[in-house]
Design a protein around this motif. Structure first.
Motif, PDB file in Angstrom:
ATOM      1  N   ASP A   1      -1.839 -20.548  64.648  1.00  0.00           N
ATOM      2  CA  ASP A   1      -1.321 -19.856  63.469  1.00  0.00           C
ATOM      3  C   ASP A   1      -0.393 -18.713  63.859  1.00  0.00           C
ATOM      4  N   GLY A   2       0.809 -18.768  63.333  1.00  0.00           N
ATOM      5  CA  GLY A   2       1.802 -17.752  63.657  1.00  0.00           C
ATOM      6  C   GLY A   2       2.549 -18.063  64.936  1.00  0.00           C
ATOM      7  N   THR A   3       2.121 -19.086  65.646  1.00  0.00           N
ATOM      8  CA  THR A   3       2.759 -19.463  66.907  1.00  0.00           C
ATOM      9  C   THR A   3       3.324 -20.882  66.816  1.00  0.00           C
TER      10      THR A   3
HETATM   11 MG   LIG Z   1      -1.980 -16.435  65.760  1.00  0.00          MG
END
Ligand SMILES: [Mg+2]
Length: 131
Positions: free
Chosen positions: A15-17
């Motif tokens: 998540d976010g990557t």
């Molecule tokens: Mg993350």
């Protein structure tokens, strides 16, 4: 990568990557539609094809494994392992992760939003005083 023959274990966040950040609390319904970051799949698949070990290491709860595996399958990203249950940083007092291990090579990169080539740079790091 610079060292073409050197193989490493990549520990890669999700998540976010790999895709837009989706908190655990919303992941059951938002994972499959979360936007995948540009070039993320290509970058990981290139490392996989080079022979590196790909381990996704996520703070997602264990109960999100099925939808997470479905997302990875939909993306057609190649990997060896999915580790759930990384200690969570969101909504905690902790600023981040600091990895300590006795293996010979330890590297870490903060993902800043672009999957580009890894390059060697001289940088300042935290290390033990006796090194
Ligand atoms: Mg993350």
């Amino acid at each position: 990568m610079n060292d073409a023959k050197e193989k490493v274990v990549f520990m890669i966040d999700l998540d976010g990557t790999m895709w837009a950040d989706t908190p655990n609390e919303e992941a059951a319904t938002k994972t499959l539609t979360a936007e995948v970051h540009q070039n993320a799949v290509e970058w990981v698949n290139e490392r996989y094809d080079e022979g590196h070990y790909i381990c996704f290491f996520t703070a997602r709860w264990d109960k999100l494994r099925e939808v997470t595996e479905q997302k990875l399958e939909n993306m057609k990203v190649n990997y060896h392992q999915l580790l759930m249950g990384k200690p969570r940083i969101r909504h905690t007092e902790y600023a981040g992760y600091h990895y300590i291990d006795n293996c010979a090579i330890i590297r870490a990169n903060r993902f800043e939003g672009a999957w580009s080539d890894l390059v060697k740079k001289q940088i300042e790091i935290h290390t033990f005083e006796n090194e």
